[in-house]
Each structure stands twice: as C-alpha cells, then as structure tokens.
Design an enzyme around this catalytic site. Sequence first.
Site, short mmCIF file in Angstrom:
data_model
loop_
_atom_site.label_atom_id
_atom_site.label_comp_id
_atom_site.label_asym_id
_atom_site.label_seq_id
_atom_site.Cartn_x
_atom_site.Cartn_y
_atom_site.Cartn_z
N GLU A 295 0.85 -1.20 0.00
CA GLU A 295 0.00 0.00 0.00
C GLU A 295 0.88 1.25 0.00
O GLU A 295 1.88 1.33 0.71
CB GLU A 295 -0.89 0.00 1.23
CG GLU A 295 -1.76 1.24 1.37
CD GLU A 295 -2.47 1.33 2.72
OE1 GLU A 295 -3.41 2.13 2.82
OE2 GLU A 295 -2.07 0.60 3.65
N LYS A 362 -9.65 2.73 -3.16
CA LYS A 362 -10.12 2.23 -1.87
C LYS A 362 -11.49 2.79 -1.53
O LYS A 362 -11.76 3.99 -1.68
CB LYS A 362 -9.12 2.59 -0.77
CG LYS A 362 -9.40 1.94 0.57
CD LYS A 362 -8.29 2.27 1.57
CE LYS A 362 -8.51 1.58 2.90
NZ LYS A 362 -7.46 1.94 3.89
N CYS A 416 -5.28 -2.35 2.76
CA CYS A 416 -5.13 -2.23 4.21
C CYS A 416 -6.24 -2.96 4.94
O CYS A 416 -6.48 -4.14 4.69
CB CYS A 416 -5.06 -0.75 4.61
SG CYS A 416 -4.55 -0.48 6.32
#
Length: 544
Positions: A295, A362, A416
């Site tokens: 990430e 995301k 994440c």
Amino acid sequence: MPAPRDVPTWLCGIGPWSRRAVAAAAGGLSLLAMAPFHLWPVLLLTLPALVWLIDAALATAPRRRPAHAAAICWWFAFGYFLPGLLWIGEAFLVEAEKFAVLMPFAVLVMPAGLALFWAGAGAAAALAWMPGWRRVLVLALSLSAAEWLRGHILTGFPWNVLGYALTAPDLLLQSAAVLGIYGLTLVAVAVLALPLVVWHDAGRVTARTPLLAAVATTLTLALMAGWGALRLHSEAPQPRDVIRLRLVQPSIPQRQKWQRENQRRNFERHLELTGRNAAGVEDGAQGVRLVVWPEAAMPFLPLDIPEVLAAIGRALPEGAYLAAGLLRVEPPLDGSLGARRRIYNSLAVFGSGGQRVALYDKIHLVPFGEYLPFQATLEAIGLEQLTRIRGGFDIGTSPRPLLAVPGLPRFGPLICYEAIFPGAVIQGSERPAVLLNVTNDGWFGNTIGPQQHLHQARVRAVEEGLPLIRSANNGVSAVIDAQGRVVGTLGLDVVGVLDADLPGAAAAPLYARVGDLAFVALWLALLLIVAARGLRDLRNDTRG
C-alpha cells in the site's frame, strides 16, 4: 482468593466498583485468546466470570438490572479492547511533534467506544436473564449480536471479534468457511462459558447436568476440529496455471515514507528489490508473472510522471505485471475553478511497458487515518488525519470491482484494513480467483497489531475459499492458501522479497455463498431454544 466454587458468592459480597475492576481484569486476560497468543482456553475461565459478574450485579441491584449489567459488560470489554488496541497509539508517534498529544485520547476513546456495544449486549441480556444454562445462551445471543453491530455501525470496526478465539489452530479455523466469524462468536460464548457455569450450578440442578454441559462443549469443539482435519487433509485446490509471485517488502520507516525528499530513494528501493530473488541474487524478475508492492508504495502521483512509468516498464520482464499501491488525483466533479481535486488511495496494475492495465480506488477508508469525521469542521480548528492529506481521501466506486489483468486470474483488491470486514471483501456478483491485499502496517511498529491484522486476513481466505496475497510495507507479507495456511511469509522489519507460486481457489464454501445468513440461522435457532424453555417454565409456574 476464594475457591472456584465460591467465586460467585464472593462476587456478590464485594462492592460494585470492585466487581467492575474484576470485570476489567477478566476482559484483559481474555485478550490472550486472540492473535498472536491464541490461548483460547482462557475463555473457559473469563466468560464464566462474566456470567457470574452479571449474576452478582443483578442480585445486588434488582431495580436497575439493565444498567448494572451494562456497566459490568462495559468494563469487561474495556479491559479487553484497551490492551488489544494499544498498537494504535504507535501511529501517533510517527510524527510525535504533531500527533503525540492526541495519543492518550486515541488509545482510551477507541476502546471505550467499542465497549459500548458490549454494554448494550449486557443491558439486553439482563432483560431476558434466566436461571441455569439458559443465561449462558442469552449472553451468547446478545454478545454475538453486539459484535455483528460493531462490525457494521459507523462503517464498522470488527477488530478482535470474539469468534477469532476459535480460529486457531488451523483445525478450528476451517469452521469459518461455514459459520463466518460472527457465527463462531456465538459458538465461542455458548460453549466456552457453559461448563464452569453449569458446574457451579450443580447444587441446584441434577447431578448429570454438569456432565452434559462438559460433553456438549467437548463434542462441539471435537466436531469442529474433526471437520477441520478432513478439510485440511483433502487434496489442496490446484491453480489452472502456474503463476510465480514476487512480494516486495521494503520495510521503509513510516516517518521517512511520506517525506518528499525520500520519495526517489524509496521508489528506487522498490525497483531494486523487484529485480532480486528471495536469496538476494539479481535475476531481473525472470519467470515472475506478478510482482506486488505494498500500500502507498508510491506516496506521490506516479500516473502523472512518465519517468516513473518508464522505470516500472524497464523493471518488468516481458509478460509480467506489477500491482502497487499509490496515490492518484482526479479533477473536481463540478470542474469549478479552485475546487479541491479528488485524491484516492489506489491499487494499480502495470504491464511490462509501464502502462496501466487495471485500477482500484479504496472504498473503506480509515477514520482519523485517511479522513476525519466532519472533515471541514475539524480541519478549520487545526486538526488533520495522520496522512495529512488536506480534505482527506475520496471514496472509490462501489461495489468493489475486480481487477482484470490479461493472462492472470481476476483479483479481488483489498487495501489495508479492508481485509478485516467479513462478508464484504467480495461485493459484486462475480467471484475472483484470488484476494490481493496491500497494506502498510509500518504505522504500528513491532506490536501485536500487525500480527492480528495478518490473522484476520487469513480468516477471510478461509471464509471465501480463496488464496490471499498480502504485501506489506513492513510486515507481515504473506501468501496464504484457500484453507488459511501460510505458504510463505516475511516478518516484521524484514527487508526483502517473497517468491511463491499462487495457490489455487477452492469451491465456494457455505459462508462465501450465504454470508452471515448462516450466523443468523444459528442465532435464531438458539433463540427459539431459549424462548421455548422460558415458555415451559412459565407454564409450570402458572400451574404451580
């Protein structure tokens, strides 16, 4: 300290604040059931203690039953969540001069807020509290419902859901493929609290009841372990094609990662590691089909920098791809002059020429890390999220799309902590062949947080029957098969790469097909059992 059989009487004799202190201590001890300790038998002691603490609170304060039961459960949960979430404080020390003052607030308020869900469970349980073994089921019903709500309300934070206690060893982990983590929570409370509670009640019930309770618990755990053994010893699913992976873990200190003057050096470290195998020998990534960077591996705007794309293209052999976390921006939706550009925490896939072939933005952002609740208001008084992105990150498109890469299976992208949400890692109608999780646990140092994060990702792999690729900036990177077994891993603070073949996907297990409906069905079945026994007792009392 009183003898075990005298503990409930002793709890009735101490003051309310002493009981709350005992509740907090029992909750703290319960953390040992979670990763990385996995000492789940501790719940055979702490969950009965919670039942007895509620008994004592209700017996000594009969006119405020829900409030006193809620207080006991809140303190138990606060004791459980506080040590389990201390790792969050590490993120506030990355730029201590800016955020350290907020650290005590973060490490205390988060556990206190999460404990409110357990307080609600205690209040609900008090309203239906019953004698004997039924009160254990009442608590199991209320706590499992509260844990489900904790995972969904206000975007949810299902960290260390109690059902994770029954996901180690790997024999027990396999039951997540049927019940999911919330179903395991219901089972954990019911079967682990039952033996000791019924044993203490033996003076008021038939002599065989404690034996039946012990048999019920043992049989449940044995069935779970037996089914897990069959699943683990069956032939592992084979991939349609051999796909060589290379996971890059640069372990860049978090403070250095976002500094502008370090961006070129950090990018070059990723490139250098890409061209070396696990032994550190330069091989130009020959034979590798997919390289994965973590990430925010590029915490700048690489899609707008041709030199960066060209360097990526040179680092990849023909036919190979790179999946990497990065930042990207889009113009304002209304196109007005001076409006804030939209910025995304993204995962992009690049081909051997450096061209972008797939993209995911995301959709489940971290509060206070990637955005602030009431963003404009809090920024106006000088507060900012840990990433210090003015205005916060924007949310990508839902449902979560799959990444389609020519010649490779479809990937389900997870950035994440998106990997901790059961039932939400796949959102569309199409099932991927692999889950691709990029993360950056460098925020949290050498704490239990990264280990817990890895374990929860493993449970998602079992729930969905899919292999999971996990690349972290600083531990724990891993390749996990569809049964949750770790094929290969890179630990905390390790700088290097992990080379492995992509495991195959299994047939969709029950949880992947029905989601939390399995938990709901089990929950309703236990509710009917409790209600039926309650009605029978009511009829007997009426006749008497």
